[in-house]
Design a protein around this motif. Structure first.
Motif, PDB file in Angstrom:
ATOM      1  N   SER A   1       0.816  -1.125   0.140  1.00 32.21           N
ATOM      2  CA  SER A   1      -0.048  -0.160  -0.145  1.00 32.21           C
ATOM      3  C   SER A   1       1.125   1.488  -0.168  1.00 32.21           C
ATOM      4  O   SER A   1      -0.060   2.839  -0.834  1.00 32.21           O
ATOM      5  N   THR A   2       2.301   1.243   0.600  1.00 36.02           N
ATOM      6  CA  THR A   2       2.326   2.373   0.572  1.00 36.02           C
ATOM      7  C   THR A   2       2.811   2.483  -1.101  1.00 36.02           C
ATOM      8  O   THR A   2       2.931   3.806  -1.321  1.00 36.02           O
ATOM      9  N   PHE A   3       3.119   2.017  -2.175  1.00 32.34           N
ATOM     10  CA  PHE A   3       3.260   2.234  -3.483  1.00 32.34           C
ATOM     11  C   PHE A   3       1.914   2.737  -4.071  1.00 32.34           C
ATOM     12  O   PHE A   3       2.477   3.803  -5.288  1.00 32.34           O
ATOM     13  N   PHE A   4       1.160   2.652  -3.652  1.00 27.95           N
ATOM     14  CA  PHE A   4       0.007   3.881  -3.672  1.00 27.95           C
ATOM     15  C   PHE A   4      -0.693   4.711  -4.123  1.00 27.95           C
ATOM     16  O   PHE A   4      -1.642   4.621  -4.223  1.00 27.95           O
ATOM     17  N   PHE A   5       0.105   4.725  -2.626  1.00 29.15           N
ATOM     18  CA  PHE A   5      -1.016   6.123  -2.101  1.00 29.15           C
ATOM     19  C   PHE A   5       0.146   7.209  -1.976  1.00 29.15           C
ATOM     20  O   PHE A   5       0.989   7.467  -1.609  1.00 29.15           O
ATOM     21  N   GLN A   6       0.595   7.143  -3.544  1.00 24.94           N
ATOM     22  CA  GLN A   6       1.159   8.800  -3.917  1.00 24.94           C
ATOM     23  C   GLN A   6      -0.060   9.532  -5.074  1.00 24.94           C
ATOM     24  O   GLN A   6      -0.886  10.275  -3.442  1.00 24.94           O
TER      25      GLN A   6
ATOM     26  N   GLN B   1      19.988   0.969  -7.261  1.00 26.06           N
ATOM     27  CA  GLN B   1      20.924   2.404  -7.786  1.00 26.06           C
ATOM     28  C   GLN B   1      19.237   2.704  -8.512  1.00 26.06           C
ATOM     29  O   GLN B   1      19.369   3.747  -9.080  1.00 26.06           O
ATOM     30  N   THR B   2      18.428   1.872  -8.591  1.00 22.44           N
ATOM     31  CA  THR B   2      17.509   2.385  -9.983  1.00 22.44           C
ATOM     32  C   THR B   2      16.050   2.540  -9.169  1.00 22.44           C
ATOM     33  O   THR B   2      14.973   2.415  -9.831  1.00 22.44           O
ATOM     34  N   MET B   3      15.999   2.546  -7.653  1.00 27.81           N
ATOM     35  CA  MET B   3      15.072   2.586  -7.019  1.00 27.81           C
ATOM     36  C   MET B   3      14.243   3.344  -7.512  1.00 27.81           C
ATOM     37  O   MET B   3      14.967   4.500  -7.845  1.00 27.81           O
ATOM     38  N   LEU B   4      12.906   3.604  -8.002  1.00 26.82           N
ATOM     39  CA  LEU B   4      11.831   5.171  -7.951  1.00 26.82           C
ATOM     40  C   LEU B   4      11.860   5.508  -6.484  1.00 26.82           C
ATOM     41  O   LEU B   4      12.036   5.413  -5.470  1.00 26.82           O
ATOM     42  N   THR B   5      11.158   7.143  -6.950  1.00 21.97           N
ATOM     43  CA  THR B   5      11.070   7.773  -6.114  1.00 21.97           C
ATOM     44  C   THR B   5       9.744   8.054  -5.079  1.00 21.97           C
ATOM     45  O   THR B   5       8.721   7.724  -6.573  1.00 21.97           O
ATOM     46  N   TYR B   6       9.660   7.716  -4.699  1.00 26.08           N
ATOM     47  CA  TYR B   6       7.804   8.065  -3.829  1.00 26.08           C
ATOM     48  C   TYR B   6       8.027   8.280  -2.193  1.00 26.08           C
ATOM     49  O   TYR B   6       9.450   8.557  -1.629  1.00 26.08           O
TER      50      TYR B   6
ATOM     51  N   PRO C   1       7.025   7.597   1.400  1.00 24.60           N
ATOM     52  CA  PRO C   1       7.801   8.956   1.506  1.00 24.60           C
ATOM     53  C   PRO C   1       8.580   8.593   2.209  1.00 24.60           C
ATOM     54  O   PRO C   1       9.492   7.328   1.985  1.00 24.60           O
ATOM     55  N   GLN C   2       9.721   9.637   1.656  1.00 24.80           N
ATOM     56  CA  GLN C   2      11.555   9.589   1.639  1.00 24.80           C
ATOM     57  C   GLN C   2      11.856   8.724   3.262  1.00 24.80           C
ATOM     58  O   GLN C   2      13.099   7.975   2.601  1.00 24.80           O
ATOM     59  N   ALA C   3      11.623   8.915   4.020  1.00 23.69           N
ATOM     60  CA  ALA C   3      12.047   7.914   5.097  1.00 23.69           C
ATOM     61  C   ALA C   3      11.768   6.162   5.092  1.00 23.69           C
ATOM     62  O   ALA C   3      13.155   5.805   4.758  1.00 23.69           O
ATOM     63  N   THR C   4      10.775   6.418   4.661  1.00 27.38           N
ATOM     64  CA  THR C   4      10.357   4.890   4.146  1.00 27.38           C
ATOM     65  C   THR C   4      11.581   3.839   2.958  1.00 27.38           C
ATOM     66  O   THR C   4      12.031   2.689   2.799  1.00 27.38           O
ATOM     67  N   ARG C   5      11.316   5.120   1.707  1.00 28.45           N
ATOM     68  CA  ARG C   5      12.717   4.585   1.661  1.00 28.45           C
ATOM     69  C   ARG C   5      13.827   4.579   1.329  1.00 28.45           C
ATOM     70  O   ARG C   5      15.015   4.136   0.671  1.00 28.45           O
ATOM     71  N   GLU C   6      14.603   5.360   1.969  1.00 31.29           N
ATOM     72  CA  GLU C   6      15.814   5.528   2.551  1.00 31.29           C
ATOM     73  C   GLU C   6      15.943   4.000   3.518  1.00 31.29           C
ATOM     74  O   GLU C   6      17.350   3.659   3.220  1.00 31.29           O
ATOM     75  N   LEU C   7      15.091   3.882   4.240  1.00 31.18           N
ATOM     76  CA  LEU C   7      14.928   2.671   4.753  1.00 31.18           C
ATOM     77  C   LEU C   7      14.939   1.860   3.854  1.00 31.18           C
ATOM     78  O   LEU C   7      15.294   0.385   4.906  1.00 31.18           O
ATOM     79  N   ILE C   8      14.708   1.718   2.900  1.00 32.35           N
ATOM     80  CA  ILE C   8      13.962   0.038   2.120  1.00 32.35           C
ATOM     81  C   ILE C   8      15.338   0.177   1.788  1.00 32.35           C
ATOM     82  O   ILE C   8      16.550  -0.921   0.972  1.00 32.35           O
TER      83      ILE C   8
END
Length: 742
Positions: A285-290, A468-473, A475-482
């Protein structure tokens, strides 16, 4: 066995039948099948010798190449009438003392660098062309014509093939990356799985699981103690260990008991497990609520596979696990088999709704499809019926309606439309036998093809897991954690399986199994890290027999123990050598210590440890204290090694000619004495801070020129890498500097 030096070594006749060969899928035999325990219970060095004497056949006379004795074991795969064949297992017994490569790089990076150098290394190889005839052929060094290993001359150019040519060929196969199997085990029982290739790697008869099962059985039967593997596998164009770890909670080798061994950049087992839990639990669901707007390709692809799955797909683990299982199912399925509703659903799952509720929704879907008379997407059906039933019931009916009769002779068909990544439905008459009426543009399957799923897997990997190629979405904190968790999993490559030979129950009541721990006296070097050695003796053996067997065992295992001499047994004091071991250890097993001397003279000192004789120190800012296999460079002043990544040098950048670590750079800052007097002030105007920087750079450059005569690590082709990382103009105490001096 004695070989004639006059008569040429003849090639063995090709077998006409394979019925007398052992089955590859069950060899070596397990305990209890009548032939299993003939060498069980002994150490590896003894077990492998008995194994080769019973099953092996020499490829060429040992006198021709005594340092690389090669054995061959032929095994059958299925029956020849059913398309089976013969697999050749080559075992190369390498004499390390006379080898071109004395030290083991795998031992050095996996944490076994303190082990003494073993006398023998046993290479177990199954070639890509696993046929015994094709696998024995090698190209001629001069003309390239294929010749056999044991031919004395090339049949094409008539050039003589010397023993050196044969030695080059044998060593060349150690570096061949096309082998289906290449494992090496030292005589102390510690080994490394260097290569595994299945059908995708070129195997025609064997899958990767078949080869892995064989290797695991072989290690168990030969009493191998520990095996390491460096998992850097690429599959489907992705880092397979990352995807498999997220999907299954462990790497592919984990199915055979391989667990976290050592992590690069000082990563621990807890950090590795935390990274697995973090990535596996990320909700989709993190990638749907954008942002508002139409669905992106990523969202459409996730929703498509959610519609295909019988179970709920909520997290990254569920998504990638479903994709890997689907690829495996599509690979094993018959290509001419038409998918039906039973292929995509599990009707044995309990249904939380009544039959009347399900039939009512299915009838509504049938009416919508009849009215449309064309392909309708599942999303459209859900939108039309959103007020007629709950979303869960609609999803359930969509997954089970394929092939159902929903009206008077009306049957529901489905297809996977790859143009929009969606399942589409339509109805047709039940008595219509012409399938071309509902097949359009080749989209005739409810599930995508294997190649399509692999393409989707690569896209999802690049979008969701690849740092290296991860999409930007958001919250930023979740992306940095991944990103951080994915990097940690990619930094863990070394995995180890412990066969726990010490805990194996003793099956022979007439033998005594003792684990001997050695303590060396008066060593001229640091004590090597000696693992205990298994000693097996008859039940009526005496203490004198034990001393003799210990000396024999350690001389057989390690090169440096060639002149090993036992001084005492500290656990027993001055006991008479005629004392029987049953009175000391009991009837079955035990452990004890011995002290002895191991003279390092006579050129044996270089065999003291797998790390070699060089003295180098690793002390990286990440916490690493030993070589972990990652790229490093040494400071030109203190000679301490650090990771290039940890000092700010990217993986694709060349290593600079000169390098100063943070400690030495701090010393230069303290020792520098500016003639203008501005450097002594800790605070001042920007002009003074700029003077400090210029003065420090001049001092560092002058000190580097003093060390210009030192050996250069790796010459750089770049002109300059003069960068100072600082806040403003003030130089921080934790910075590092690299220079290219022309």
């Amino acid at each position: 066995m004695v070989f004639s030096e006059i008569r040429p070594w003849k090639r063995a006749k090709r077998r006409g039948t394979t019925s007398d060969l052992c089955d590859f899928l069950s060899f070596p035999f397990v305990a209890g099948d009548g032939d299993g325990d003939w060498f069980a219970g002994g150490p590896f060095w003894s077990a492998v010798q008995s194994f080769l004497k019973k099953y092996g056949r020499l490829r060429f006379p040992p006198s021709l190449l005594p340092s690389l004795v090669t054995w061959q074991i032929l095994l059958r795969v299925g029956d020849q009438a059913d398309g089976g064949g013969v697999v050749s297992l080559d075992v190369v017994e390498e004499d390390v003392a006379r080898s071109r490569s004395v030290y083991c790089d795998q031992c050095r990076v996996v944490g076994w660098s303190g082990h003494p150098v073993c006398r023998k290394r046993y290479h177990f190889i199954i070639r890509e062309k696993c046929s015994p005839i094709e696998g024995s052929q090698q190209p001629c060094m001069k003309c390239g014509h294929m010749t056999y290993l044991f031919d004395s001359r090339c049949k094409s150019c008539n050039s003589a093939l010397s023993a050196d040519d044969l030695e080059d060929r044998v060593y060349h196969q150690f570096e061949d990356s096309t082998h289906l199997l290449h494992g090496v085990v030292h005589s102390n029982g510690y080994g490394h799985l260097l290569r595994i290739n299945g059908r995708e790697g070129g195997a025609g008869l064997l899958s990767g699981s078949d080869v892995m099962n064989f290797w695991d059985r072989l290690c168990k039967r030969l009493a191998v103690r520990k095996v390491s593997v460096m998992d850097v596998s690429k599959k489907h164009g992705i880092d397979f260990r990352l995807v498999h770890t997220v999907a299954k909670g462990q790497v592919w080798y984990g199915g055979w008991g391989y667990r976290f061994g050592t992590g690069s950049y000082a990563l621990t087992s807890d950090a590795y497990q935390n990274a697995i839990d973090t990535l596996s639990g990320i909700p989709l669901s993190t990638f749907f609520f954008q942002d508002r707007g139409p669905r992106t390709q990523l969202q459409t692809l996730i929703a498509f596979y959610q519609s295909l799955s019988e179970s709920e797909i909520r997290t990254l683990k569920d998504l990638f696990s479903f994709l890997l299982d689907l690829i495996r199912e599509l690979y094993t399925a018959k290509t001419d088999e038409q998918p039906t509703s039973s292929d995509c659903s599990n009707n044995s799952m309990p249904c939380p709704w009544t039959r009347n509720e399900v039939e009512r929704v299915e009838q509504c879907m049938g009416k919508v499809l009849v009215a449309s008379d064309k392909w309708v997407s599942g999303r459209t059906l859900k939108g039309v019926l959103c007020k007629a039933a709950s979303p869960e019931l609609i999803d359930y009916c969509l997954k089970h309606i394929v092939g159902r009769v929903v009206g008077d002779g009306i049957k529901v068909r489905a297809r996977c439309n790859r143009n929009c990544n969606a399942l589409e439905y339509r109805v047709e008459s039940q008595n219509c036998s012409n399938i071309s009426n509902w097949v359009e543009d080749g989209l005739d399957s409810i599930r995508p093809s294997r190649m399509q799923v692999m393409d989707d897997l690569r896209y999802l990997y690049d979008s969701l897991l690849n740092p290296q190629t991860m999409l930007t979405y958001r919250p930023q904190a979740t992306r940095e954690l991944i990103v951080d968790s994915a990097k940690k999993l990619l930094d863990c490559k070394q995995f180890i399986k412990d066969y726990k030979v010490e805990q194996v129950a003793v099956t022979n009541p007439f033998k005594i199994h003792l684990w001997c721990h050695v303590e060396l006296e008066d060593c001229a070097w640091d004590d090597p890290s000696l693992p205990p050695e298994l000693i097996v003796l008859p039940g009526n053996s005496t203490l004198a027999d034990l001393r003799s067997e210990i000396t024999k065992a350690f001389k057989e295992v390690y090169v440096i123990f060639k002149r090993f001499c036992i001084q005492e047994l500290p656990d027993f004091g001055h006991i008479d050598g005629g004392m029987t071991l049953n009175l000391l250890f009991g009837p079955s097993s035990g452990a004890f210590r011995i002290r002895g001397r191991c003279n390092a003279k006579y050129g044996l000192g270089r065999f003291r440890a797998e790390r070699g004789t060089e003295t180098w120190i690793v002390d990286c800012v990440c916490g690493t204290k030993d070589d972990d296999g990652e790229r490093m460079l040494a400071c030109d002043k203190c000679s301490i090694w650090q990771h290039t990544r940890c000092v700010g040098i990217d993986g694709l950048d060349e290593i600079p000619v000169k390098f100063l670590c943070r400690r030495c750079l701090g010393d230069c800052c303290v020792e520098s004495d500016c003639s203008s007097g501005g450097c002594s002030s800790s605070s001042g105007s920007p002009r003074k801070e700029k003077a400090e920087s210029e003065c420090l750079i001049e001092e560092v450059e002058s000190r580097i020129l003093e060390y210009e005569r030192k050996p250069i690590i790796i010459p750089s082709r770049k002109t300059c890498r003069d960068e100072i990382i600082s806040e403003g103009l003030g130089i921080g105490s934790g910075i590092c500097m690299t220079f290219d001096v022309q």
